[in-house]
Design a protein around this motif. Structure first.
Motif, PDB file in Angstrom:
ATOM      1  N   ALA A   1      -2.041 -16.140  -8.444  1.00 53.37           N
ATOM      2  CA  ALA A   1      -1.790 -17.485  -8.942  1.00 53.37           C
ATOM      3  C   ALA A   1      -0.457 -17.981  -8.390  1.00 53.37           C
ATOM      4  N   PRO A   2      -0.299 -19.295  -8.221  1.00 48.88           N
ATOM      5  CA  PRO A   2       0.970 -19.822  -7.683  1.00 48.88           C
ATOM      6  C   PRO A   2       2.193 -19.377  -8.467  1.00 48.88           C
ATOM      7  N   ASP A   3       2.030 -19.213  -9.799  1.00 47.49           N
ATOM      8  CA  ASP A   3       3.175 -18.841 -10.637  1.00 47.49           C
ATOM      9  C   ASP A   3       3.165 -17.362 -11.019  1.00 47.49           C
ATOM     10  N   VAL A   4       2.497 -16.526 -10.226  1.00 42.21           N
ATOM     11  CA  VAL A   4       2.410 -15.088 -10.527  1.00 42.21           C
ATOM     12  C   VAL A   4       3.806 -14.482 -10.662  1.00 42.21           C
ATOM     13  N   VAL A   5       3.912 -13.494 -11.551  1.00 45.55           N
ATOM     14  CA  VAL A   5       5.173 -12.771 -11.751  1.00 45.55           C
ATOM     15  C   VAL A   5       4.922 -11.281 -11.557  1.00 45.55           C
ATOM     16  N   LEU A   6       5.734 -10.650 -10.735  1.00 47.87           N
ATOM     17  CA  LEU A   6       5.672  -9.205 -10.509  1.00 47.87           C
ATOM     18  C   LEU A   6       6.841  -8.549 -11.228  1.00 47.87           C
ATOM     19  N   VAL A   7       6.524  -7.602 -12.112  1.00 44.81           N
ATOM     20  CA  VAL A   7       7.555  -6.910 -12.895  1.00 44.81           C
ATOM     21  C   VAL A   7       7.459  -5.414 -12.604  1.00 44.81           C
TER      22      VAL A   7
ATOM     23  N   ALA B   1       9.007 -13.951  -8.954  1.00 45.99           N
ATOM     24  CA  ALA B   1       8.048 -14.993  -9.324  1.00 45.99           C
ATOM     25  C   ALA B   1       7.636 -15.809  -8.107  1.00 45.99           C
ATOM     26  N   GLY B   2       6.358 -16.256  -8.121  1.00 48.00           N
ATOM     27  CA  GLY B   2       5.853 -17.105  -7.048  1.00 48.00           C
ATOM     28  C   GLY B   2       4.956 -16.330  -6.103  1.00 48.00           C
ATOM     29  N   ALA B   3       3.782 -16.902  -5.779  1.00 47.13           N
ATOM     30  CA  ALA B   3       2.809 -16.203  -4.945  1.00 47.13           C
ATOM     31  C   ALA B   3       3.376 -15.843  -3.570  1.00 47.13           C
TER      32      ALA B   3
ATOM     33  N   ARG C   1       4.675 -11.642   0.156  1.00 46.35           N
ATOM     34  CA  ARG C   1       5.483 -11.117   1.258  1.00 46.35           C
ATOM     35  C   ARG C   1       6.110  -9.771   0.898  1.00 46.35           C
ATOM     36  N   LEU C   2       6.532  -9.631  -0.353  1.00 40.45           N
ATOM     37  CA  LEU C   2       7.135  -8.377  -0.797  1.00 40.45           C
ATOM     38  C   LEU C   2       6.124  -7.244  -0.728  1.00 40.45           C
ATOM     39  N   LEU C   3       4.911  -7.484  -1.241  1.00 40.28           N
ATOM     40  CA  LEU C   3       3.889  -6.436  -1.250  1.00 40.28           C
ATOM     41  C   LEU C   3       3.413  -6.114   0.161  1.00 40.28           C
TER      42      LEU C   3
ATOM     43  N   GLY D   1       0.002 -12.039 -13.572  1.00 37.44           N
ATOM     44  CA  GLY D   1       1.009 -11.037 -13.897  1.00 37.44           C
ATOM     45  C   GLY D   1       0.675  -9.711 -13.246  1.00 37.44           C
ATOM     46  N   LEU D   2       1.656  -9.083 -12.613  1.00 42.00           N
ATOM     47  CA  LEU D   2       1.523  -7.747 -12.032  1.00 42.00           C
ATOM     48  C   LEU D   2       2.596  -6.871 -12.664  1.00 42.00           C
TER      49      LEU D   2
END
Length: 309
Positions: A212-218, A233-235, A240-242, A288-289
């Motif tokens: 999602a455009p507003d995805v958050v990875l924690v 935060a942010g797709a 790019r990080l993953l 959310g991840l």
């Protein structure tokens, strides 16, 4: 009677120990009590401690004075959980990086109970983290376990009228923050499979298609393992990080698992679980991840945990 927590696995057969109604009642409701404590604390280790404390207090109770054993045991477990929440709160204040609930490898029957699965999902546990302790206890007991207002009032030392107000306030708070629709295990599996393929191949566009455009990875490493110290935060940033970690992830085995009632992924290194990745899905996209790497939080991934309502 006081000692190790009894369960169906370590309890002495009745013919060898004689009648013991207190032990039998505790064994009958053990999984329920663990589930109550876990939903209130988000920590399996602390929930196990609450079970021990509940057993010690239950062992001293005169059963002739107990009208409803289930309600009485839940009341003890709730009070012990509320007390432990204060200690847990202090630990979180000094925690290194983001704090995530402790993941549980759950039995297949948990997924079959849609309401139970949602209540123990990583996404819901994080929503419950935003409630005050008493609000969390009231919400869990009322909306998840359908405990009566009078019984909840005794457990949290409030009047029934006050409990009704707290329940309403907590319900509104949770409704504004919970996932926007019921997500089936099949939908979660589909999203996770698309996510897994994209991560393994470093496919940025594939990630953008499922995030999602507003995805958050924690990430949660607890200061023991390397992890994100702050949420990302942010797709675009998350993708790019993953994708940049393709080489490191390729050296691991990315496998499906059933975690907290829903499909999830586990990353194994040399056969050992290194990371558990749970997701929150809204309207078909991952919002959310949650990547748990702290080894102290992965002990309950070695065997399935039975949860009950």
């Amino acid at each position: 009677m006081v000692g190790a927590i009894p369960d169906a696995g370590n309890a002495v057969p009745r013919q060898d120990r004689g009648p013991d109604p207190a032990t039998d009642a505790f064994i009958t409701h053990r999984n329920l009590l663990f589930t109550v404590a876990y939903e209130m604390l988000g920590s399996a280790a602390d929930a196990e401690d609450v079970l021990q404390e509940t057993w010690l207090r239950w062992a001293d109770v005169d059963l002739e004075t107990v009208r409803d054993q289930r309600a009485y045991l839940v009341r003890i477990a709730t009070r012990q959980s509320l007390s432990r929440l204060r200690t847990l709160g202090r630990r979180k204040e000094s925690y290194v990086g983001s704090w995530l609930p402790e993941p549980l490898l759950t039995t297949p029957d948990v997924a079959e109970d849609v309401e139970l699965a949602e209540s123990v999902s990583m996404a819901m546990l994080l929503v419950l983290e935003t409630l005050a302790p008493t609000e969390r206890a009231v919400f869990v007991l009322r909306d998840v376990f359908d405990v009566g207002y009078d019984e909840i009032a005794e457990a949290v030392s409030k009047s029934p009228a006050a409990v009704r107000q707290i329940a309403h306030r907590a319900r509104v708070h949770v409704a504004a923050r919970r996932p926007r629709g019921v997500v089936t295990p099949a939908e979660t599996r589909g999203a996770l499979e698309a996510f897994r393929r994209a991560v393994e191949t470093g496919d940025v566009q594939g990630l953008l298609d499922i995030l999602a455009p507003d995805v958050v990875l924690v990430g949660d490493g607890g200061g023991v393992r390397q992890a994100l110290l702050r949420p990302v935060a942010g797709a675009g940033k998350v993708a790019r990080l993953l994708a940049s970690r393709k080489v490191r992830i390729a050296a691991m085995s990315l496998e499906p698992a059933h975690v907290n009632g829903y499909p999830a992924l586990t990353l194994r290194l040399d056969g050992q679980i290194d990371t558990v990745v749970a997701v929150r899905i809204d309207e078909g996209l991952i919002t959310g991840l949650y990547a748990v790497r702290n080894p102290e939080k992965l002990s309950h991934m070695r065997g399935a945990t039975a949860l009950r309502r």
